[in-house]
Design a protein around this motif. Sequence first.
Motif, PDB file in Angstrom:
ATOM      1  N   UNK A 103       0.826  -1.218   0.000  1.00 25.21           N
ATOM      2  CA  UNK A 103       0.000   0.000   0.000  1.00 25.21           C
ATOM      3  C   UNK A 103       0.856   1.261   0.000  1.00 25.21           C
ATOM      4  N   UNK A 104       1.851   1.308   0.874  1.00 29.30           N
ATOM      5  CA  UNK A 104       2.659   2.520   1.010  1.00 29.30           C
ATOM      6  C   UNK A 104       3.523   2.808  -0.195  1.00 29.30           C
ATOM      7  N   UNK A 105       4.199   1.801  -0.695  1.00 28.23           N
ATOM      8  CA  UNK A 105       5.075   2.031  -1.839  1.00 28.23           C
ATOM      9  C   UNK A 105       4.299   2.203  -3.136  1.00 28.23           C
ATOM     10  N   UNK A 106       3.039   1.745  -3.169  1.00 31.17           N
ATOM     11  CA  UNK A 106       2.191   2.012  -4.334  1.00 31.17           C
ATOM     12  C   UNK A 106       2.025   3.522  -4.505  1.00 31.17           C
ATOM     13  N   UNK A 109       5.347   4.914  -5.800  1.00 30.68           N
ATOM     14  CA  UNK A 109       5.500   4.600  -7.223  1.00 30.68           C
ATOM     15  C   UNK A 109       4.623   5.499  -8.085  1.00 30.68           C
ATOM     16  N   UNK A 110       3.388   5.724  -7.637  1.00 30.84           N
ATOM     17  CA  UNK A 110       2.472   6.585  -8.390  1.00 30.84           C
ATOM     18  C   UNK A 110       3.038   7.993  -8.498  1.00 30.84           C
ATOM     19  N   UNK A 111       3.589   8.488  -7.417  1.00 29.20           N
ATOM     20  CA  UNK A 111       4.169   9.840  -7.424  1.00 29.20           C
ATOM     21  C   UNK A 111       5.376   9.903  -8.367  1.00 29.20           C
ATOM     22  N   UNK A 112       6.204   8.870  -8.341  1.00 29.52           N
ATOM     23  CA  UNK A 112       7.359   8.828  -9.244  1.00 29.52           C
ATOM     24  C   UNK A 112       6.892   8.782 -10.694  1.00 29.52           C
ATOM     25  N   UNK A 113       5.880   7.950 -10.979  1.00 24.33           N
ATOM     26  CA  UNK A 113       5.363   7.843 -12.342  1.00 24.33           C
ATOM     27  C   UNK A 113       4.819   9.183 -12.846  1.00 24.33           C
ATOM     28  N   UNK A 114       4.177   9.941 -11.958  1.00 26.12           N
ATOM     29  CA  UNK A 114       3.651  11.247 -12.357  1.00 26.12           C
ATOM     30  C   UNK A 114       4.771  12.231 -12.694  1.00 26.12           C
ATOM     31  N   UNK A 115       5.929  12.040 -12.095  1.00 30.55           N
ATOM     32  CA  UNK A 115       7.040  12.945 -12.381  1.00 30.55           C
ATOM     33  C   UNK A 115       7.788  12.525 -13.646  1.00 30.55           C
TER      34      UNK A 115
END
Length: 189
Positions: A103-106, A109-115
């Motif tokens: 849950x936490x690293x999802x 990962x989502x934040x990294x993908x948005x960048x």
Amino acid sequence: AEREFHDRPTGLRTTVLICLGSCLFTLYSPVLGGASDPVRITAAIVSGVGFLGAGVILREGGRISGLTTAATVWIAAAVGMGVGGGFYVLSVAGTLLSLAVLAGLFLVETRIDLSREVREYVVTVPSRPETIGELQALFDECGLRVQSHGESKEAGRIVCHWRARGSLMGHDLLVRRLFENPDVEAFRY
């Protein structure tokens, strides 16, 4: 539950069954394996779970998916084996840590993908070579990294193709600037 929530191939029922099966095989192992080889069945769990995990990994073109689901199958088996072996506290800790990772690293990962969003832009401008340089500078100003660029001439206009990577905010800023630019006759992404 986390895998079910994200609509992954291995959902709640499958993960619970893997955990339960591993627990039961671990409980049976000393009895069925006998005194000479009590871990034989336990070792087979690892092989069997590896087979299940391999079944959820898919390759589509250059992209591989299902690795996290396969790892979830693997950890569910380990938790089941821990419960079967009497390691209750360690099994609960492993479960909680696994959920925190899923849950936490999802979110991370989502934040990294948005960048790192990649978009392809097609921009039509009048046939003036200096306009291309101005547009290229616009990508830099918006914090976008151009991965590839090409251009062609059509009916007295230049059609530029850019593939750029950057933050969602940078892409949004570029779109606003393209709308505001009087030299841009048309664009799409």
